[in-house]
Design a protein around this motif. Structure first.
Motif, mmCIF file in Angstrom:
data_model
loop_
_atom_site.group_PDB
_atom_site.id
_atom_site.type_symbol
_atom_site.label_atom_id
_atom_site.label_comp_id
_atom_site.label_asym_id
_atom_site.label_seq_id
_atom_site.Cartn_x
_atom_site.Cartn_y
_atom_site.Cartn_z
ATOM 1 N N ARG A 113 -4.561 6.030 -8.182
ATOM 2 C CA ARG A 113 -4.883 7.440 -7.925
ATOM 3 C C ARG A 113 -6.336 7.565 -7.474
ATOM 4 N NH1 ARG A 113 -4.974 12.496 -12.079
ATOM 5 N NH2 ARG A 113 -5.342 14.087 -10.513
ATOM 6 N N ARG A 114 -7.222 6.832 -8.104
ATOM 7 C CA ARG A 114 -8.626 6.833 -7.667
ATOM 8 C C ARG A 114 -8.741 6.310 -6.233
ATOM 9 N NH1 ARG A 114 -10.742 4.205 -13.135
ATOM 10 N NH2 ARG A 114 -10.716 6.059 -14.439
ATOM 11 N N GLY A 115 -7.982 5.283 -5.931
ATOM 12 C CA GLY A 115 -7.969 4.743 -4.577
ATOM 13 C C GLY A 115 -7.446 5.753 -3.566
ATOM 14 N N LEU A 116 -6.434 6.525 -3.965
ATOM 15 C CA LEU A 116 -5.899 7.559 -3.093
ATOM 16 C C LEU A 116 -6.958 8.619 -2.809
ATOM 17 C CD1 LEU A 116 -3.322 8.775 -1.704
ATOM 18 C CD2 LEU A 116 -3.029 10.091 -3.801
ATOM 19 N N CYS A 117 -7.664 9.044 -3.848
ATOM 20 C CA CYS A 117 -8.728 10.043 -3.683
ATOM 21 C C CYS A 117 -9.865 9.514 -2.816
ATOM 22 C CB CYS A 117 -9.264 10.479 -5.042
ATOM 23 S SG CYS A 117 -8.054 11.391 -6.024
ATOM 24 N N ALA A 118 -10.106 8.205 -2.862
ATOM 25 C CA ALA A 118 -11.172 7.595 -2.066
ATOM 26 C C ALA A 118 -10.716 7.275 -0.645
ATOM 27 C CB ALA A 118 -11.662 6.317 -2.745
ATOM 28 N N LEU A 168 -8.366 4.986 0.242
ATOM 29 C CA LEU A 168 -8.091 3.560 0.447
ATOM 30 C C LEU A 168 -6.686 3.284 0.966
ATOM 31 C CD1 LEU A 168 -9.764 1.994 -2.712
ATOM 32 C CD2 LEU A 168 -10.684 2.175 -0.396
ATOM 33 N N PHE A 169 -5.764 4.203 0.748
ATOM 34 C CA PHE A 169 -4.376 3.955 1.125
ATOM 35 C C PHE A 169 -3.967 4.690 2.393
ATOM 36 C CE2 PHE A 169 -4.145 3.583 -3.640
ATOM 37 C CZ PHE A 169 -4.221 2.216 -3.640
ATOM 38 N N GLU A 170 -4.932 5.183 3.119
ATOM 39 C CA GLU A 170 -4.624 5.856 4.379
ATOM 40 C C GLU A 170 -4.257 4.799 5.417
ATOM 41 O OE1 GLU A 170 -4.370 9.140 4.693
ATOM 42 O OE2 GLU A 170 -4.803 9.162 2.559
ATOM 43 N N PRO A 171 -3.245 5.098 6.222
ATOM 44 C CA PRO A 171 -2.897 4.126 7.258
ATOM 45 C C PRO A 171 -4.047 3.964 8.243
ATOM 46 C CG PRO A 171 -1.445 6.052 7.336
ATOM 47 C CD PRO A 171 -2.416 6.259 6.220
ATOM 48 N N THR A 172 -4.318 2.750 8.576
ATOM 49 C CA THR A 172 -5.413 2.495 9.504
ATOM 50 C C THR A 172 -4.854 2.007 10.826
ATOM 51 O OG1 THR A 172 -5.642 0.245 8.709
ATOM 52 C CG2 THR A 172 -7.036 1.903 7.677
ATOM 53 N N THR A 173 -5.441 2.483 11.884
ATOM 54 C CA THR A 173 -5.058 2.016 13.212
ATOM 55 C C THR A 173 -6.255 1.285 13.794
ATOM 56 O OG1 THR A 173 -5.728 4.120 14.172
ATOM 57 C CG2 THR A 173 -3.417 3.875 13.614
ATOM 58 N N PRO A 174 -6.013 0.207 14.463
ATOM 59 C CA PRO A 174 -7.152 -0.519 15.042
ATOM 60 C C PRO A 174 -7.835 0.318 16.113
ATOM 61 C CG PRO A 174 -5.069 -1.519 15.693
ATOM 62 C CD PRO A 174 -4.746 -0.425 14.733
ATOM 63 N N ALA A 175 -9.131 0.283 16.108
ATOM 64 C CA ALA A 175 -9.906 1.022 17.101
ATOM 65 C C ALA A 175 -9.980 0.213 18.388
ATOM 66 C CB ALA A 175 -11.308 1.295 16.567
ATOM 67 N N LEU A 176 -9.813 0.905 19.487
ATOM 68 C CA LEU A 176 -9.944 0.256 20.788
ATOM 69 C C LEU A 176 -11.369 0.489 21.294
ATOM 70 C CD1 LEU A 176 -6.552 1.297 22.405
ATOM 71 C CD2 LEU A 176 -7.123 -0.855 21.302
ATOM 72 N N LEU A 177 -12.001 -0.568 21.663
ATOM 73 C CA LEU A 177 -13.379 -0.477 22.130
ATOM 74 C C LEU A 177 -13.431 -0.800 23.608
ATOM 75 C CD1 LEU A 177 -15.072 -2.409 19.214
ATOM 76 C CD2 LEU A 177 -14.923 0.055 19.487
ATOM 77 N N PRO A 178 -14.304 -0.110 24.353
ATOM 78 C CA PRO A 178 -14.424 -0.437 25.767
ATOM 79 C C PRO A 178 -15.062 -1.806 25.954
ATOM 80 C CG PRO A 178 -16.057 1.193 25.127
ATOM 81 C CD PRO A 178 -15.169 0.987 23.949
ATOM 82 N N VAL A 179 -14.629 -2.513 26.966
ATOM 83 C CA VAL A 179 -15.136 -3.847 27.260
ATOM 84 C C VAL A 179 -15.668 -3.856 28.685
ATOM 85 C CG1 VAL A 179 -14.542 -6.280 27.479
ATOM 86 C CG2 VAL A 179 -13.479 -4.906 25.698
ATOM 87 N N ALA A 197 0.827 -1.218 0.000
ATOM 88 C CA ALA A 197 0.000 0.000 0.000
ATOM 89 C C ALA A 197 0.855 1.259 0.000
ATOM 90 C CB ALA A 197 -0.944 -0.006 1.195
ATOM 91 N N ASP A 198 1.987 1.258 0.692
ATOM 92 C CA ASP A 198 2.810 2.468 0.715
ATOM 93 C C ASP A 198 3.419 2.759 -0.654
ATOM 94 O OD1 ASP A 198 4.410 0.206 1.007
ATOM 95 O OD2 ASP A 198 5.945 1.264 2.154
ATOM 96 N N PHE A 199 3.741 1.712 -1.427
ATOM 97 C CA PHE A 199 4.240 1.895 -2.785
ATOM 98 C C PHE A 199 3.149 2.500 -3.675
ATOM 99 C CE2 PHE A 199 4.758 0.102 -7.123
ATOM 100 C CZ PHE A 199 5.984 0.654 -7.451
ATOM 101 N N LYS A 200 1.932 1.955 -3.558
ATOM 102 C CA LYS A 200 0.806 2.472 -4.336
ATOM 103 C C LYS A 200 0.523 3.930 -3.979
ATOM 104 C CE LYS A 200 -1.580 -1.983 -4.526
ATOM 105 N NZ LYS A 200 -2.815 -2.681 -4.145
ATOM 106 N N ARG A 201 0.534 4.218 -2.677
ATOM 107 C CA ARG A 201 0.272 5.586 -2.209
ATOM 108 C C ARG A 201 1.333 6.546 -2.743
ATOM 109 N NH1 ARG A 201 1.512 5.167 2.815
ATOM 110 N NH2 ARG A 201 -0.315 3.941 3.341
ATOM 111 N N ARG A 202 2.606 6.141 -2.665
ATOM 112 C CA ARG A 202 3.699 7.005 -3.114
ATOM 113 C C ARG A 202 3.572 7.332 -4.599
ATOM 114 N NH1 ARG A 202 8.418 6.262 -5.628
ATOM 115 N NH2 ARG A 202 8.340 3.992 -5.484
ATOM 116 N N LEU A 203 3.299 6.322 -5.418
ATOM 117 C CA LEU A 203 3.164 6.571 -6.853
ATOM 118 C C LEU A 203 1.924 7.402 -7.166
ATOM 119 C CD1 LEU A 203 4.286 3.286 -8.610
ATOM 120 C CD2 LEU A 203 5.509 5.420 -8.365
ATOM 121 N N ALA A 204 0.839 7.178 -6.451
ATOM 122 C CA ALA A 204 -0.377 7.949 -6.677
ATOM 123 C C ALA A 204 -0.152 9.413 -6.333
ATOM 124 C CB ALA A 204 -1.531 7.378 -5.864
ATOM 125 N N VAL A 205 0.570 9.677 -5.246
ATOM 126 C CA VAL A 205 0.862 11.062 -4.847
ATOM 127 C C VAL A 205 1.789 11.707 -5.868
ATOM 128 C CG1 VAL A 205 2.030 12.461 -3.103
ATOM 129 C CG2 VAL A 205 0.427 10.688 -2.398
#
Length: 81
Positions: A57-62, A64-75, A22-30
């Motif tokens: 590039r379409r994926g970048l605009c949408a 899709l290549f943003e880094p995702t962090t797992p969400a922490l949910l209360p238990v 994904a970082d390669f795709k993001r870099r080329l799209a940018v």
């Protein structure tokens, strides 16, 4: 009538599609979004098809290549006493 497979032959030599990180795709799209950049030359320099770069590039605009962090949910733990 049953069907048997010949297991003596090896699989064909076909190479599958590369799975770019994904970082390669993001870099080329940018890079492709920068003014004055030739999309064809950018794709050629990196050994990819121009259509792939357009898709990325379409994926970048949408987003899709943003880094995702797992969400922490209360238990809530209930004890069974």
């Amino acid at each position: 009538m049953g069907m048997t497979l010949n297991t003596d032959k090896t699989m064909c030599n076909r190479v599958g599609r590369p799975n770019y990180p994904a970082d390669f795709k993001r870099r080329l799209a940018v890079e492709a979004c920068a003014p004055g950049i030739s999309v064809s030359k950018l794709a050629q320099q990196n050994g990819i098809n121009t259509d792939m770069r357009v898709k990325w590039r379409r994926g970048l605009c949408a987003g899709l290549f943003e880094p995702t962090t797992p969400a922490l949910l209360p238990v809530l733990v209930k004890s069974r006493l």
